[in-house]
Design a protein around this motif. Sequence first.
Motif: not given
Length: 689
Positions: A264-273, A306-312, A328-333
Amino acid sequence: MNDNSRPTLPVPYIDTASGAKIPNWVLMPTRIYDMSNEIGDLRIVYEIIQREMFKNGYEIRPKFKYKCGKCHKTFKDKPMSKFVPLQDKIDEGSASNQVPNSNLGDKTDDSFNEKFEKINPVSDQTEFKSDPKDTKNSDDKKNTENPEQKEGDTESEPLECDECGNDDPKKFFKPEPENRVTLQSLMSVMANNNNMTLLDMARIYQRDLDIIDNAYCLVSKRYFLKPLNEPDPLTGATMEVDENKTEIEEFIPLHPMNIAKLANSEGRLGYDNQNKPIWICPDYNHRSKRLNKPKCDVCGCKAINAIIESSNIPYGLSISDPKHMMYGRDELIWTSGVSVPNLLYGYPIILSIWKKAMSLYHQDEYIWKYFDKDRPPKSLLVFGTRNYESVQAFMERQKQGAKSDPYMPRPILVNAENAAQAAQFIDLTPNFKELELTELRKELRQVILTIHGLSPVSAGEQKGSGLGNEGLQLTLQNRTIKGKQATLNEKFFGQITSRILKIDDWEIVLVDSEEIDELRTEQIKGQKIDNASKMAAMSFEYHTDGNGEFVFSQFPNPEKQAQSGGMGSNIKAGNLDKVKGTKPPKEEQTDFQGQGKENRPSDIGGDKQGSPMGAGFSQSNKALRDLGEMGKAVDIINKGLVNKWTITTMAKKIAKANDWTVDEAFDTVTALISQKMEYNQQELMSKTK
């Protein structure tokens, strides 16, 4: 969480339709990677870092030898509460070696398969299992819980924590060998079906950190779903993920160009604006869109955040058939910045030096074109004449010659009246010395190397490279490499062991690039021992803690203080020179090259078989004691032999008379008495003969 607790992000970001934030950098990531790969002076930097960091490989080591269960303090050695003879430890070790260790006797590399399946190409990576019969029993899983939850095997050891006073052997813990087997197996097999090891993944991770100050690694999982006895009252879900039976399938590098943070606009992962959580289904086939509630509309499983999105599509570049995926968070380093840490993204170093790097690139291009076949003419040959036909025929012949010799001057015709100016030669070759390209390129390279913490010597600079002290430059570079190794150990290997595998007693670390100076380490240890000896001479008691450091008592021992005559006459007078220490005489000290110097002939073992006073005296400082002091010592010894005093009594009286320590007086008494006995025996034998 309180959504209003954070301030708005100070840096403007580009918002996407899915709620992701994309940084607005000076250079696009594609341009940054192109520069780092194509500009040789930047490529040198990254190659040096990679070579130095990974040249000695890795090791799996325990984080501690013992750990207190109360205050969680870790020890490098046993925190013993009382003295245990060394022979008892040897006997105990010999007895334990005769009995096989039941915890390790049946452990093989196949135990890795209990948590990770071997990496092989599979047709459907998202095939979920809902029948418990299709998987192993959860009791067969390797226990990777915190070692604090396990009972220690130190019941017979007198242990004590010097921090909290814990002396219960059951509340001290040791690293679990099973966890080391897990990590060793992880490093031994391929991390994905592209035949890449986890060390290769670490190289990619470090490369991304150096180039774009961001790095990502996907931990692809094969989720095991279990049905719920009744629907969840909050979400209405009918299934959920069984963490005990979920398996790690692959470790996949994610290119930072294709990654955007969901925040979001405050930088919290996993949230939208709108401060709404972004939910996705554990099934990878159901992640084409975000969920409006924490339940999958297709399979009814509990959703994950979810905290990130990946696209080609790398930051807006058009590409055919793009694939969109959220994780999600537990799927990423991941690591958000090392040089400039940030809530979402870092700030690459290359953005501060890209103009210097491009200057070097264009200089290389200019030099290449100058010496290439498309180069301009090297010189002009000007003829002054009015006969154009003859000169034109001459020029045709010269053109044919220029094809075979490009360095041939080009002829030019001019109408000249003065015969003295009939022919002129004009050199068009630029003077590189006047351009001062060498000094300019040297300065640009030095700035690029310095901002990365590297030495100009490592890039081929032989002289005039900054500090001028190549040894100091290499020392600073080694510190930079060691810092980068520590960061990778924490941000990459540390996340795998602690956060993904839940292993807190073992760690995977890179071996230091710089060889440790063992001689220097031993010298520091010797100085600490010498200081401890001086503290003991002042009647202070000491012991070593679990980390090999000396711990001294706050006050001196009254009994030892009384035996030594207070705190020792030398110390009372402020003279510490006569306090016996562990330093060898000067002629026996090393020359700091690992070689001991030869003893003098008067030392013990020399040609003269030692001085009359015995051991402990240095001929380099003072060969003999003052005759007056020795006279007092001889008188006291003679008097003591007549009155049948003990050697300790004689030593105390000699120490008091000559202002010596008791140890020095004791050595003198024993030496003189032994010499007197030997002399009496020789005299008796001569009389017998």
